[in-house]
Design a protein around this motif. Structure first.
Motif, PDB file in Angstrom:
ATOM      1  N   ASP A   1       0.838  -1.187   0.000  1.00  0.00           N
ATOM      2  CA  ASP A   1       0.000   0.000   0.000  1.00  0.00           C
ATOM      3  C   ASP A   1       0.873   1.237   0.000  1.00  0.00           C
ATOM      4  OD1 ASP A   1      -2.492   1.225  -0.088  1.00  0.00           O
ATOM      5  OD2 ASP A   1      -2.552   1.459   2.074  1.00  0.00           O
ATOM      6  N   LEU A   2       0.349   2.329  -0.453  1.00  0.00           N
ATOM      7  CA  LEU A   2       1.058   3.590  -0.578  1.00  0.00           C
ATOM      8  C   LEU A   2       0.532   4.565   0.464  1.00  0.00           C
ATOM      9  CD1 LEU A   2       2.906   5.538  -2.255  1.00  0.00           C
ATOM     10  CD2 LEU A   2       0.896   5.975  -3.677  1.00  0.00           C
ATOM     11  N   SER A   3       1.440   5.172   1.224  1.00  0.00           N
ATOM     12  CA  SER A   3       1.057   6.189   2.211  1.00  0.00           C
ATOM     13  C   SER A   3       1.736   7.498   1.855  1.00  0.00           C
ATOM     14  CB  SER A   3       1.505   5.783   3.616  1.00  0.00           C
ATOM     15  OG  SER A   3       0.905   4.588   4.001  1.00  0.00           O
ATOM     16  N   VAL A   4       1.010   8.595   2.019  1.00  0.00           N
ATOM     17  CA  VAL A   4       1.550   9.933   1.809  1.00  0.00           C
ATOM     18  C   VAL A   4       1.189  10.733   3.045  1.00  0.00           C
ATOM     19  CG1 VAL A   4       1.535  11.976   0.341  1.00  0.00           C
ATOM     20  CG2 VAL A   4       1.202   9.715  -0.687  1.00  0.00           C
ATOM     21  N   PHE A   5       2.206  11.261   3.746  1.00  0.00           N
ATOM     22  CA  PHE A   5       1.941  11.983   4.997  1.00  0.00           C
ATOM     23  C   PHE A   5       3.016  13.024   5.245  1.00  0.00           C
ATOM     24  CE2 PHE A   5       4.345   8.126   5.832  1.00  0.00           C
ATOM     25  CZ  PHE A   5       5.372   8.565   6.660  1.00  0.00           C
ATOM     26  N   PRO A   6       2.731  14.092   5.993  1.00  0.00           N
ATOM     27  CA  PRO A   6       1.382  14.469   6.399  1.00  0.00           C
ATOM     28  C   PRO A   6       0.578  14.934   5.189  1.00  0.00           C
ATOM     29  CG  PRO A   6       2.903  16.240   6.921  1.00  0.00           C
ATOM     30  CD  PRO A   6       3.726  15.089   6.385  1.00  0.00           C
ATOM     31  N   ASN A   7      -0.705  14.818   5.298  1.00  0.00           N
ATOM     32  CA  ASN A   7      -1.596  15.205   4.202  1.00  0.00           C
ATOM     33  C   ASN A   7      -2.870  15.772   4.805  1.00  0.00           C
ATOM     34  OD1 ASN A   7      -2.713  15.513   1.702  1.00  0.00           O
ATOM     35  ND2 ASN A   7      -2.938  13.343   1.273  1.00  0.00           N
ATOM     36  N   PRO A   8      -3.070  17.094   4.728  1.00  0.00           N
ATOM     37  CA  PRO A   8      -2.343  18.070   3.921  1.00  0.00           C
ATOM     38  C   PRO A   8      -0.931  18.339   4.459  1.00  0.00           C
ATOM     39  CG  PRO A   8      -4.157  19.125   5.096  1.00  0.00           C
ATOM     40  CD  PRO A   8      -4.227  17.674   5.391  1.00  0.00           C
ATOM     41  N   SER A   9      -0.091  18.836   3.551  1.00  0.00           N
ATOM     42  CA  SER A   9       1.298  19.138   3.862  1.00  0.00           C
ATOM     43  C   SER A   9       1.546  20.627   3.697  1.00  0.00           C
ATOM     44  CB  SER A   9       2.215  18.370   2.908  1.00  0.00           C
ATOM     45  OG  SER A   9       3.542  18.828   3.027  1.00  0.00           O
ATOM     46  N   SER A  10       2.409  21.165   4.557  1.00  0.00           N
ATOM     47  CA  SER A  10       2.753  22.580   4.421  1.00  0.00           C
ATOM     48  C   SER A  10       4.090  22.763   3.718  1.00  0.00           C
ATOM     49  CB  SER A  10       2.794  23.247   5.796  1.00  0.00           C
ATOM     50  OG  SER A  10       3.758  22.596   6.604  1.00  0.00           O
ATOM     51  N   GLY A  11       4.731  21.693   3.325  1.00  0.00           N
ATOM     52  CA  GLY A  11       5.996  21.838   2.619  1.00  0.00           C
ATOM     53  C   GLY A  11       6.711  20.527   2.408  1.00  0.00           C
ATOM     54  N   GLN A  12       7.014  19.801   3.487  1.00  0.00           N
ATOM     55  CA  GLN A  12       7.701  18.524   3.354  1.00  0.00           C
ATOM     56  C   GLN A  12       6.712  17.393   3.595  1.00  0.00           C
ATOM     57  OE1 GLN A  12      11.391  18.211   5.459  1.00  0.00           O
ATOM     58  NE2 GLN A  12      11.463  16.016   5.274  1.00  0.00           N
ATOM     59  N   PHE A  13       6.844  16.333   2.788  1.00  0.00           N
ATOM     60  CA  PHE A  13       5.976  15.176   2.983  1.00  0.00           C
ATOM     61  C   PHE A  13       6.765  13.909   2.687  1.00  0.00           C
ATOM     62  CE2 PHE A  13       5.451  16.603  -1.336  1.00  0.00           C
ATOM     63  CZ  PHE A  13       5.431  15.451  -2.090  1.00  0.00           C
ATOM     64  N   THR A  14       6.230  12.784   3.113  1.00  0.00           N
ATOM     65  CA  THR A  14       6.884  11.488   2.945  1.00  0.00           C
ATOM     66  C   THR A  14       5.975  10.558   2.152  1.00  0.00           C
ATOM     67  OG1 THR A  14       8.069  11.741   5.040  1.00  0.00           O
ATOM     68  CG2 THR A  14       7.849   9.504   4.179  1.00  0.00           C
ATOM     69  N   ILE A  15       6.579   9.841   1.215  1.00  0.00           N
ATOM     70  CA  ILE A  15       5.893   8.789   0.470  1.00  0.00           C
ATOM     71  C   ILE A  15       6.466   7.469   0.990  1.00  0.00           C
ATOM     72  CG2 ILE A  15       5.538   7.764  -1.808  1.00  0.00           C
ATOM     73  CD1 ILE A  15       6.081  10.587  -2.966  1.00  0.00           C
ATOM     74  N   ALA A  16       5.606   6.588   1.465  1.00  0.00           N
ATOM     75  CA  ALA A  16       6.069   5.322   2.031  1.00  0.00           C
ATOM     76  C   ALA A  16       5.307   4.154   1.398  1.00  0.00           C
ATOM     77  CB  ALA A  16       5.871   5.321   3.540  1.00  0.00           C
ATOM     78  N   GLU A  48      12.343  -3.891   5.132  1.00  0.00           N
ATOM     79  CA  GLU A  48      11.942  -2.555   5.566  1.00  0.00           C
ATOM     80  C   GLU A  48      11.199  -1.821   4.450  1.00  0.00           C
ATOM     81  OE1 GLU A  48      15.620  -2.873   5.224  1.00  0.00           O
ATOM     82  OE2 GLU A  48      15.418  -4.247   6.896  1.00  0.00           O
ATOM     83  N   PRO A  49      10.191  -1.050   4.814  1.00  0.00           N
ATOM     84  CA  PRO A  49       9.494  -0.248   3.798  1.00  0.00           C
ATOM     85  C   PRO A  49      10.399   0.868   3.270  1.00  0.00           C
ATOM     86  CG  PRO A  49       8.640   0.220   5.989  1.00  0.00           C
ATOM     87  CD  PRO A  49       9.614  -0.889   6.137  1.00  0.00           C
ATOM     88  N   VAL A  50      10.053   1.365   2.108  1.00  0.00           N
ATOM     89  CA  VAL A  50      10.773   2.475   1.490  1.00  0.00           C
ATOM     90  C   VAL A  50      10.101   3.765   1.929  1.00  0.00           C
ATOM     91  CG1 VAL A  50      11.355   3.561  -0.715  1.00  0.00           C
ATOM     92  CG2 VAL A  50      11.388   1.068  -0.499  1.00  0.00           C
ATOM     93  N   GLU A  51      10.900   4.764   2.314  1.00  0.00           N
ATOM     94  CA  GLU A  51      10.373   6.091   2.635  1.00  0.00           C
ATOM     95  C   GLU A  51      11.144   7.127   1.839  1.00  0.00           C
ATOM     96  OE1 GLU A  51      10.122   7.060   6.762  1.00  0.00           O
ATOM     97  OE2 GLU A  51       8.574   5.565   7.129  1.00  0.00           O
ATOM     98  N   ILE A  52      10.415   7.943   1.108  1.00  0.00           N
ATOM     99  CA  ILE A  52      11.012   9.011   0.313  1.00  0.00           C
ATOM    100  C   ILE A  52      10.493  10.329   0.873  1.00  0.00           C
ATOM    101  CG2 ILE A  52      11.222  10.016  -1.987  1.00  0.00           C
ATOM    102  CD1 ILE A  52      10.556   7.190  -3.086  1.00  0.00           C
ATOM    103  N   ARG A  53      11.406  11.170   1.349  1.00  0.00           N
ATOM    104  CA  ARG A  53      11.018  12.487   1.872  1.00  0.00           C
ATOM    105  C   ARG A  53      11.234  13.530   0.776  1.00  0.00           C
ATOM    106  NH1 ARG A  53      12.987   9.564   5.821  1.00  0.00           N
ATOM    107  NH2 ARG A  53      11.855   9.400   7.772  1.00  0.00           N
ATOM    108  N   ILE A  54      10.204  14.305   0.530  1.00  0.00           N
ATOM    109  CA  ILE A  54      10.252  15.298  -0.537  1.00  0.00           C
ATOM    110  C   ILE A  54       9.881  16.654   0.051  1.00  0.00           C
ATOM    111  CG2 ILE A  54       9.315  15.998  -2.771  1.00  0.00           C
ATOM    112  CD1 ILE A  54       8.571  13.045  -3.198  1.00  0.00           C
ATOM    113  N   ASN A  55      10.630  17.662  -0.334  1.00  0.00           N
ATOM    114  CA  ASN A  55      10.323  19.027   0.065  1.00  0.00           C
ATOM    115  C   ASN A  55       9.637  19.725  -1.106  1.00  0.00           C
ATOM    116  OD1 ASN A  55      10.554  21.877   0.742  1.00  0.00           O
ATOM    117  ND2 ASN A  55      11.913  21.168   2.358  1.00  0.00           N
ATOM    118  N   ARG A  56       8.664  20.516  -0.789  1.00  0.00           N
ATOM    119  CA  ARG A  56       7.909  21.249  -1.825  1.00  0.00           C
ATOM    120  C   ARG A  56       8.839  22.024  -2.749  1.00  0.00           C
ATOM    121  NH1 ARG A  56       3.580  25.827  -0.002  1.00  0.00           N
ATOM    122  NH2 ARG A  56       3.735  27.102  -1.852  1.00  0.00           N
ATOM    123  N   THR A  57       9.931  22.570  -2.213  1.00  0.00           N
ATOM    124  CA  THR A  57      10.850  23.347  -3.051  1.00  0.00           C
ATOM    125  C   THR A  57      11.582  22.464  -4.060  1.00  0.00           C
ATOM    126  OG1 THR A  57      12.559  23.177  -1.348  1.00  0.00           O
ATOM    127  CG2 THR A  57      11.188  25.153  -1.315  1.00  0.00           C
TER     128      THR A  57
END
Length: 85
Positions: A1-16, A48-57
């Motif tokens: 399964d795909l998780s996106v958090f925090p959602n809503p995001s104010s700038g940085q979010f994680t895809i897991a 282990e699950p994959v976590e990708i942290r992305i910044n809005r910038t």
């Protein structure tokens, strides 16, 4: 399964998601279908699950609605992401 958090995001979010059994593509699209982010994750035997942290910038985007898409040989999953100021 795909998780996106925090959602809503104010700038940085994680895809897991669980470690992929095949090469997996992660894309983020804006409301008009324009791709604003892309990465590939290689097949893995890891537990282990994959976590990708992305910044809005990193995507050069404004606030709004975006779609995170995971594509692999086994599945295609899309989740909605709201980016706020």
């Amino acid at each position: 399964d795909l998780s996106v958090f925090p959602n809503p995001s104010s700038g940085q979010f994680t895809i897991a998601f669980p470690a992929p059994k095949s090469n997996t593509r992660i894309s983020v699209y804006d409301i008009n279908g324009r791709q604003v982010y892309f990465t590939e994750v290689a097949k893995s035997e890891a537990l282990e699950p994959v976590e990708i942290r992305i910044n809005r910038t990193d995507m050069f985007v404004r606030r709004g609605i975006y779609f995170v898409r995971l594509e692999s040989d086994e599945q295609v999953i899309t989740k909605k992401l709201l980016i706020e100021d």
